[in-house]
Design a protein around this motif. Structure first.
Motif, PDB file in Angstrom:
ATOM      1  N   TYR A 192       0.775  -1.158   0.001  1.00  0.00           N
ATOM      2  CA  TYR A 192      -0.047   0.069   0.007  1.00  0.00           C
ATOM      3  C   TYR A 192       0.707   1.456   0.048  1.00  0.00           C
ATOM      4  CZ  TYR A 192       1.114  -1.216   4.862  1.00  0.00           C
ATOM      5  OH  TYR A 192       1.468  -1.499   6.152  1.00  0.00           O
ATOM      6  N   PRO A 193       0.303   2.294  -0.623  1.00  0.00           N
ATOM      7  CA  PRO A 193       1.215   3.475  -0.683  1.00  0.00           C
ATOM      8  C   PRO A 193       1.263   4.249   0.853  1.00  0.00           C
ATOM      9  CG  PRO A 193      -0.803   3.841  -1.839  1.00  0.00           C
ATOM     10  CD  PRO A 193      -1.013   2.537  -1.404  1.00  0.00           C
ATOM     11  N   ASP A 194       0.191   4.325   1.411  1.00  0.00           N
ATOM     12  CA  ASP A 194       0.124   5.036   2.666  1.00  0.00           C
ATOM     13  C   ASP A 194      -0.560   4.188   3.795  1.00  0.00           C
ATOM     14  OD1 ASP A 194       0.640   7.648   3.979  1.00  0.00           O
ATOM     15  OD2 ASP A 194      -1.372   7.070   4.812  1.00  0.00           O
ATOM     16  N   ALA A 195      -0.029   3.752   4.920  1.00  0.00           N
ATOM     17  CA  ALA A 195      -0.487   3.063   5.900  1.00  0.00           C
ATOM     18  C   ALA A 195      -1.670   3.601   6.546  1.00  0.00           C
ATOM     19  CB  ALA A 195       0.504   2.933   7.130  1.00  0.00           C
ATOM     20  N   ALA A 196      -1.784   5.163   6.763  1.00  0.00           N
ATOM     21  CA  ALA A 196      -3.040   5.611   7.320  1.00  0.00           C
ATOM     22  C   ALA A 196      -4.330   5.205   6.401  1.00  0.00           C
ATOM     23  CB  ALA A 196      -2.711   7.081   7.607  1.00  0.00           C
ATOM     24  N   ILE A 197      -4.090   5.650   5.147  1.00  0.00           N
ATOM     25  CA  ILE A 197      -4.954   5.405   4.416  1.00  0.00           C
ATOM     26  C   ILE A 197      -5.644   3.981   4.231  1.00  0.00           C
ATOM     27  CG2 ILE A 197      -5.819   5.701   1.814  1.00  0.00           C
ATOM     28  CD1 ILE A 197      -5.966   8.331   3.459  1.00  0.00           C
ATOM     29  N   GLN A 198      -4.490   3.225   4.139  1.00  0.00           N
ATOM     30  CA  GLN A 198      -4.879   1.550   3.885  1.00  0.00           C
ATOM     31  C   GLN A 198      -5.506   1.199   5.428  1.00  0.00           C
ATOM     32  OE1 GLN A 198      -4.465  -0.232   1.626  1.00  0.00           O
ATOM     33  NE2 GLN A 198      -5.349  -1.952   2.687  1.00  0.00           N
ATOM     34  N   GLY A 199      -5.212   1.531   6.602  1.00  0.00           N
ATOM     35  CA  GLY A 199      -5.809   1.339   7.804  1.00  0.00           C
ATOM     36  C   GLY A 199      -7.251   1.757   7.740  1.00  0.00           C
ATOM     37  N   ILE A 200      -7.419   2.909   7.222  1.00  0.00           N
ATOM     38  CA  ILE A 200      -8.909   3.160   7.145  1.00  0.00           C
ATOM     39  C   ILE A 200      -9.729   2.285   6.318  1.00  0.00           C
ATOM     40  CG2 ILE A 200     -10.386   4.968   6.172  1.00  0.00           C
ATOM     41  CD1 ILE A 200      -8.454   7.326   7.396  1.00  0.00           C
ATOM     42  N   ARG A 201      -9.090   2.023   5.116  1.00  0.00           N
ATOM     43  CA  ARG A 201      -9.887   0.915   4.176  1.00  0.00           C
ATOM     44  C   ARG A 201     -10.163  -0.313   4.914  1.00  0.00           C
ATOM     45  NH1 ARG A 201      -6.697   3.163  -0.347  1.00  0.00           N
ATOM     46  NH2 ARG A 201      -8.043   4.411  -1.796  1.00  0.00           N
ATOM     47  N   ASP A 202      -8.896  -0.766   5.527  1.00  0.00           N
ATOM     48  CA  ASP A 202      -9.125  -2.045   6.351  1.00  0.00           C
ATOM     49  C   ASP A 202     -10.360  -2.086   7.253  1.00  0.00           C
ATOM     50  OD1 ASP A 202      -6.887  -2.956   4.844  1.00  0.00           O
ATOM     51  OD2 ASP A 202      -5.751  -2.871   6.382  1.00  0.00           O
ATOM     52  N   LEU A 203     -10.450  -1.169   7.923  1.00  0.00           N
ATOM     53  CA  LEU A 203     -11.563  -1.000   9.045  1.00  0.00           C
ATOM     54  C   LEU A 203     -12.872  -0.795   8.670  1.00  0.00           C
ATOM     55  CD1 LEU A 203      -9.743   1.191  11.809  1.00  0.00           C
ATOM     56  CD2 LEU A 203     -10.214  -1.095  12.130  1.00  0.00           C
ATOM     57  N   MET A 204     -12.804  -0.208   7.595  1.00  0.00           N
ATOM     58  CA  MET A 204     -14.357   0.026   6.871  1.00  0.00           C
ATOM     59  C   MET A 204     -14.557  -1.085   5.993  1.00  0.00           C
ATOM     60  SD  MET A 204     -14.293   3.999   5.952  1.00  0.00           S
ATOM     61  CE  MET A 204     -16.132   4.274   5.724  1.00  0.00           C
ATOM     62  N   GLY A 205     -13.573  -2.267   5.787  1.00  0.00           N
ATOM     63  CA  GLY A 205     -13.950  -3.108   5.049  1.00  0.00           C
ATOM     64  C   GLY A 205     -14.050  -3.058   3.392  1.00  0.00           C
ATOM     65  N   LEU A 206     -13.069  -1.858   2.936  1.00  0.00           N
ATOM     66  CA  LEU A 206     -12.981  -1.946   1.680  1.00  0.00           C
ATOM     67  C   LEU A 206     -11.778  -2.474   0.829  1.00  0.00           C
ATOM     68  CD1 LEU A 206     -13.361   2.166   2.088  1.00  0.00           C
ATOM     69  CD2 LEU A 206     -15.213   0.639   1.510  1.00  0.00           C
ATOM     70  N   GLN A 207     -11.940  -2.547  -0.478  1.00  0.00           N
ATOM     71  CA  GLN A 207     -10.865  -3.035  -1.292  1.00  0.00           C
ATOM     72  C   GLN A 207      -9.600  -2.320  -1.256  1.00  0.00           C
ATOM     73  OE1 GLN A 207     -10.924  -6.602  -2.176  1.00  0.00           O
ATOM     74  NE2 GLN A 207     -12.708  -6.458  -0.896  1.00  0.00           N
ATOM     75  N   LYS A 208      -8.437  -2.634  -1.738  1.00  0.00           N
ATOM     76  CA  LYS A 208      -7.407  -1.987  -1.782  1.00  0.00           C
ATOM     77  C   LYS A 208      -7.665  -0.579  -2.509  1.00  0.00           C
ATOM     78  CE  LYS A 208      -2.395  -2.313  -3.116  1.00  0.00           C
ATOM     79  NZ  LYS A 208      -1.433  -3.101  -3.840  1.00  0.00           N
ATOM     80  N   ASN A 209      -8.039  -0.567  -3.754  1.00  0.00           N
ATOM     81  CA  ASN A 209      -8.094   0.866  -4.446  1.00  0.00           C
ATOM     82  C   ASN A 209      -9.366   1.343  -4.319  1.00  0.00           C
ATOM     83  OD1 ASN A 209      -5.292   1.119  -5.129  1.00  0.00           O
ATOM     84  ND2 ASN A 209      -5.712  -0.792  -6.565  1.00  0.00           N
ATOM     85  N   GLU A 210     -10.266   1.063  -3.609  1.00  0.00           N
ATOM     86  CA  GLU A 210     -11.747   1.463  -3.498  1.00  0.00           C
ATOM     87  C   GLU A 210     -11.625   2.870  -3.019  1.00  0.00           C
ATOM     88  OE1 GLU A 210     -15.964  -0.186  -1.898  1.00  0.00           O
ATOM     89  OE2 GLU A 210     -14.073  -1.625  -1.929  1.00  0.00           O
ATOM     90  N   THR A 211     -12.714   3.647  -3.573  1.00  0.00           N
ATOM     91  CA  THR A 211     -12.618   5.156  -2.925  1.00  0.00           C
ATOM     92  C   THR A 211     -13.189   5.095  -1.422  1.00  0.00           C
ATOM     93  OG1 THR A 211     -13.097   5.833  -5.149  1.00  0.00           O
ATOM     94  CG2 THR A 211     -13.674   7.199  -3.494  1.00  0.00           C
TER      95      THR A 211
END
Length: 791
Positions: free
Chosen positions: A41-60
């Protein structure tokens, strides 16, 4: 939290990024990621938000579903440490182009054979023909045309960042405003001016702070914009906020380079203070022990800040949390040089890591804990070895300690040597805590030691014992408390203004309009971030000092009598004395406006006294012998009111808590663990006349700590620029026969003759010396080096 929306609190650290998500139902969900993992992932903070919200890697990311994102980041800190900020030009008064390079002439590493000065943050200096005197008289008027001609070639070279610092501009900023206008017209995009960045006296500190701001703000701005872009802007009211070094949150577009240096650790202090308050502790020592270092902080009712600090060789005048860091962590390497045992300051890092990590690493503090049974391999995740599927290696730890036994030849067993190393590490950390507490005049025996960080729980009881403290507090999220602190923090805005007037009724009448202007500005900044003025708390303060001294102390702005009394009490607590009849000076005004904290309500269950069956047994070496310790490995099953007597181990997902013999653990109604000493510490006893290599190092550190405290007190109370800025002095501890016991790393020239001075004073005053007496000497025949020196 807005109903039905997410909140995210993030601490983007150097190694790991910790996240806490509060979902629309109010449930707290912790998460941890590697900060740098470009393949994933390019940025850990953004990836962490995606993980917690159950989103896919590049999902908006649907920002309409998010209420707030509150972050602390090491982006600015790392850029400063690695010197990777934006190329910056310094614009200053003619004749002062090298003033920041010269600094205060202090020699921080006095015994270094090769002096390597920190690299300067600015790459080019423009000296401007302008001069305003200290009283405001304009001696040379700034020429806008001449400045524009000097700046054009710099802009053509590609520089876009400038720092402007003129003499006496903190009080008379007109020339800086003109220079900023010139730079803006040419096209510079980052313009930092000293009267806005740090409107305080002292050219060097003000200049350095301004340069730091110009150097770091662009890189910080790019990171903020990157995060904002990833979070999207679909017309939602999502708030993106960042943690400042002062312990307050600010809107992303107001986040400046000078405010970002302690962004992450400040969140830890706020988390420690707020969670301790929930547990009923109003006075705490924050104890954050990680793998490489330990951060400690003091809280006695107000968040303590330093207004002058030095980070990565750069002096700064900006409010920062008073956090003291010592090189003592789980990865600190253990050394034996043939005569004494030493812990650190070097660290095994993550690679190769401690010996038990199965990468042929050296013995470390973590290995010492494995050796004495305080870390049990079976309770660690099996992530070691070539296949990342093996447990911690206890066998290699035992083998390496046995090899060490053969070298020491003092009859100690491997576990005794490991316990000795742990004692030294504990003393190192205890001395760090003394620096920010006892050394500043606080009696911490009634405080709670609030423990967090991955390695803190293994040493908390021992550190408390070394300091005479009776209570340890550990929050369920102690491993990610810095992220938790982001959510608990308030929005803060602060303003300072230099004054330099005597403390008197007349001066107070003059400064009230200035104070009201600062209050209005600070309150407006917090209001602009969504907090009504009625919901804010505002704290006006004065920075006071004695005339001729250089150590201002903060007092709340009240009436003249009370401020004088408060200042004298603070001065007596810090330095042990007050000057009778000496003029007190108002150095600066400070205003802070606060509001808008998250207000987390942790669920509370009425405690019911009970015990529980241990999950396992373990052998733990403590107090010179092996003990049967109980092991509790299912932390999620702990109910309020549970009591666990030591020796015991509590295994949590992110750390192991060691309850030493004589201590007891209790689970509060908020599910915090509070450790209390229930058996008084045994009386200390003489250790004999033989040199003990373990105790030798412990007492070395204690005596050295005394000498260093002496030096700090001398520096803070001195009139002489030679002493307080150039640091041209020495402090040492001597025995009753005049022989040297310990000297702090001050100027060595005095130490060669200081023992002769002490010996001559003892000889001349035999039988007449009493505790509290002071002797001063400068006779060359009795050990004085030359006439200006006083021993």
């Amino acid at each position: 939290m807005t109903q039905g929306k997410w909140d995210f609190w993030i601490d983007r650290g150097g190694t790991f990024t910790d996240l806490i998500g509060r979902n629309p139902n109010g449930r707290i969900i912790p998460h941890k990621l590697l900060s740098e993992n470009p393949e994933a992932y390019p940025d850990a903070a953004i990836q962490g938000i995606r993980d917690l919200m159950g989103l896919q890697k590049n999902e908006t990311i649907p920002s309409g579903q998010i209420s707030t994102v509150k972050m602390g980041t090491t982006v600015a800190t790392n850029a400063l440490l690695e010197r990777k900020g934006d190329e910056t030009a310094l614009i200053t008064t003619q004749g002062f182009g090298d003033a920041l390079a010269i600094g205060y002439q202090a020699r921080p590493d006095i015994f270094a054979q090769e002096i390597i000065k920190p690299s300067l943050l600015y790459s080019q200096v423009v000296e401007v023909a302008e001069r305003v005197r200290a009283d405001g008289t304009v001696e040379i008027t700034l020429s806008a045309e001449e400045l524009a001609a000097a700046l054009q070639p710099i802009y053509a070279r590609g520089l876009r960042s400038v720092a402007i610092c003129f003499m006496h501009a903190y009080a008379f900023p007109r020339h800086e405003e003109l220079a900023a206008g010139v730079a803006r017209n040419i096209g510079f995009t980052q313009i930092s001016v000293s009267h806005q960045v740090s409107p305080l006296m002292k050219y060097v500190g003000r200049g350095d702070t301004t340069v730091v701001d110009a150097y770091l703000s662009p890189i910080l701005s790019r990171y903020v914009q990157q995060v904002a872009a990833e979070l999207g802007s679909d017309g939602s009211n999502m708030q993106l906020m960042f943690m400042m070094s002062s312990g307050g949150l600010t809107a992303a577009d107001m986040f400046q380079g000078k405010d970002a240096i302690l962004s992450g650790p400040a969140g830890g202090v706020v988390g420690a203070v707020e969670t301790s308050a929930m547990a009923g502790f109003g006075k705490i020592i924050g104890f954050d022990m990680g793998g490489t270092s330990t951060d400690v902080s003091h809280y006695g009712g107000t968040l303590e800040r330093a207004f002058e600090t030095k980070v990565a060789g750069v002096r700064m005048q900006a409010p920062m949390m008073r956090i003291h860091t010592v090189a003592a962590g789980g990865g600190s390497i253990l050394h034996f040089d043939g005569t004494r045992y030493v812990v650190g300051p070097d660290s095994a890092g993550a690679n190769p890591g401690p010996a038990c990590y199965r990468r042929d690493g050296p013995l470390t503090v973590t290995d010492a804990n494995v050796m004495v049974g305080k870390l049990q391999p079976q309770n660690f995740p099996a992530i070691f070895g070539p296949g990342q599927d093996q447990m911690l290696d206890r066998d290699i730890v035992t083998e390496k300690f046995r090899k060490l036994v053969k070298h020491t030849d003092d009859g100690r067993s491997p576990e005794e040597i490991a316990a000795g190393f742990l004692k030294i590490a504990v003393e190192n950390m205890a001395n760090a805590i003394k620096t920010i507490s006892v050394q500043r005049g606080y009696d911490i025996s009634g405080y709670a030691l609030t423990c967090f960080g991955g390695a803190g729980g293994q040493h908390a009881c021992a550190v408390a014992d070394a300091l005479g403290m009776q209570t340890v507090h550990i929050h369920p999220h102690s491993g990610i408390l810095s992220a938790y602190g982001m959510g608990l923090a308030n929005i803060r805005a602060s303003r300072t203004q230099a004054v330099a007037k005597p403390l008197s009724e007349g001066s107070l009448d003059l400064i009230v309009p200035q104070l009201e202007e600062l209050i209005n500005t600070a309150r407006a900044e917090v209001e602009a971030q969504g907090v009504n003025k009625s919901a804010q708390r505002t704290f006006p303060r004065l920075h006071l000092r004695y005339e001729g001294t250089d150590s201002p102390l903060e007092v709340d702005f009240t009436d003249l009598t009370k401020m004088t009394k408060d200042f004298e009490e603070a001065h007596r607590a810090r330095f042990g004395f007050v000057f009778e009849g000496k003029q007190i000076v108002i150095e600066a005004l400070e205003v802070e406006s606060v509001g808008g904290g998250a207000g987390i309500d942790e669920p509370f269950t009425e405690p019911t006294a009970h015990t529980r069956q241990a999950d396992a047994q373990a052998q733990v070496f403590a107090d010179g012998k092996w003990h049967n310790a109980v092991v509790h490995s299912r932390r999620e099953e702990f109910n309020p009111g549970l009591t666990i007597r030591g020796p015991a181990l509590i295994v949590e997902p992110h750390q192991t808590i060691v309850i030493e013999p004589g201590w007891q653990g209790y689970v509060t109604g908020h599910s915090h663990v509070v450790l209390t000493r229930v058996v008084p510490l045994p009386k200390s006893h003489a250790i004999g006349t033989d040199a003990d290599p373990m105790m030798l190092e412990v007492f070395n550190n204690l005596f050295m700590s005394i000498a260093e405290q002496m030096g700090l007190t001398l520096q803070n109370t001195a009139y002489s620029v030679n002493i307080k800025e150039r640091l041209d002095f020495s402090c040492a501890v001597f025995a009753s026969d005049g022989s040297l016991v310990a000297n702090a790393p001050h100027m060595p020239v005095h130490l060669g003759s200081m023992d002769r001075s002490v010996e001559s004073i003892i000889a001349q005053n035999k039988g007449n010396m009493r505790p509290g007496d002071v002797f001063a000497l400068n006779a060359p025949y009795n050990g004085g080096t030359h006439l200006p020196d006083i021993t």
